[in-house]
Design a protein around this motif. Structure first.
Motif, short mmCIF file in Angstrom:
data_model
loop_
_atom_site.label_atom_id
_atom_site.label_comp_id
_atom_site.label_asym_id
_atom_site.label_seq_id
_atom_site.Cartn_x
_atom_site.Cartn_y
_atom_site.Cartn_z
N GLN A 295 12.55 -1.52 8.71
CA GLN A 295 11.54 -2.39 8.13
C GLN A 295 11.41 -2.06 6.65
O GLN A 295 11.24 -0.91 6.27
CB GLN A 295 10.20 -2.18 8.82
N THR A 296 11.53 -3.10 5.83
CA THR A 296 11.45 -2.89 4.40
C THR A 296 10.04 -3.17 3.92
O THR A 296 9.36 -4.05 4.43
CB THR A 296 12.43 -3.81 3.66
N LEU A 297 9.61 -2.41 2.93
CA LEU A 297 8.27 -2.59 2.38
C LEU A 297 8.31 -3.33 1.05
O LEU A 297 7.29 -3.77 0.56
CB LEU A 297 7.59 -1.23 2.21
N SER A 298 9.46 -3.42 0.44
CA SER A 298 9.56 -4.13 -0.82
C SER A 298 10.27 -5.46 -0.60
O SER A 298 10.97 -5.65 0.38
CB SER A 298 10.32 -3.30 -1.85
N GLU B 234 4.49 -6.70 8.42
CA GLU B 234 3.22 -6.01 8.48
C GLU B 234 3.14 -5.22 9.78
O GLU B 234 3.27 -5.78 10.85
CB GLU B 234 2.05 -7.00 8.43
N GLU C 76 1.73 1.13 10.16
CA GLU C 76 2.13 2.16 9.21
C GLU C 76 2.08 1.66 7.77
O GLU C 76 1.57 2.34 6.88
CB GLU C 76 3.54 2.65 9.54
N SER C 77 2.56 0.43 7.53
CA SER C 77 2.53 -0.09 6.17
C SER C 77 1.10 -0.38 5.72
O SER C 77 0.77 -0.20 4.55
CB SER C 77 3.40 -1.34 6.05
N LYS C 78 0.23 -0.79 6.66
CA LYS C 78 -1.17 -0.98 6.30
C LYS C 78 -1.82 0.34 5.91
O LYS C 78 -2.57 0.42 4.93
CB LYS C 78 -1.94 -1.60 7.47
N VAL D 150 -0.31 3.01 4.71
CA VAL D 150 0.23 3.43 3.42
C VAL D 150 -0.46 2.70 2.29
O VAL D 150 -0.82 3.29 1.27
CB VAL D 150 1.76 3.20 3.38
N ALA D 151 -0.71 1.40 2.46
CA ALA D 151 -1.39 0.63 1.43
C ALA D 151 -2.81 1.12 1.23
O ALA D 151 -3.29 1.25 0.09
CB ALA D 151 -1.39 -0.85 1.81
#
Length: 97
Positions: free
Chosen positions: A47-50, A63, A66-68, A70-71
């Motif tokens: 999964q890419t975040l950029s 989404e 984990e990405s939430k 991190v944000a």
């Protein structure tokens, strides 16, 4: 009490250090072996975040929890840069477009 010569003391020290190193090496191999025994297989999905270069700018990113998190943690770090002694509580997470 028995007197020990320097040569005997050095020999005893070398044997003791050798035994400790062998035990540590054995523990290292045991710990490294656990990743091959009954572990979960890593998922092939990445999964890419950029935003990738070939994707239009309006396309949403993946989404997940984990990405939430991190944000949120990144926003807390930015908010806490000037005032180190403040305490924050996360009440809700909302995406702002």
């Amino acid at each position: 009490m028995e007197n020990i010569t320097i040569v005997e003391a050095l020999g005893l020290s070398v044997v003791a250090i050798t035994v400790v190193m062998i035990v540590l090496a054995g523990l290292m191999f045991i710990v490294e072996g656990f990743k091959y025994i009954g572990g979960d297989k890593p998922s092939d999905q990445v999964q890419t975040l950029s935003q990738p270069k070939g994707v239009p700018a309006g396309t949403a990113l993946v989404e997940d929890e984990e990405s939430k998190m991190v944000a949120v943690l990144t926003a807390l770090i930015r908010a806490n840069e000037d005032q180190q002694d403040k305490k924050y509580r996360i009440c809700s997470i909302k995406r702002i477009k």
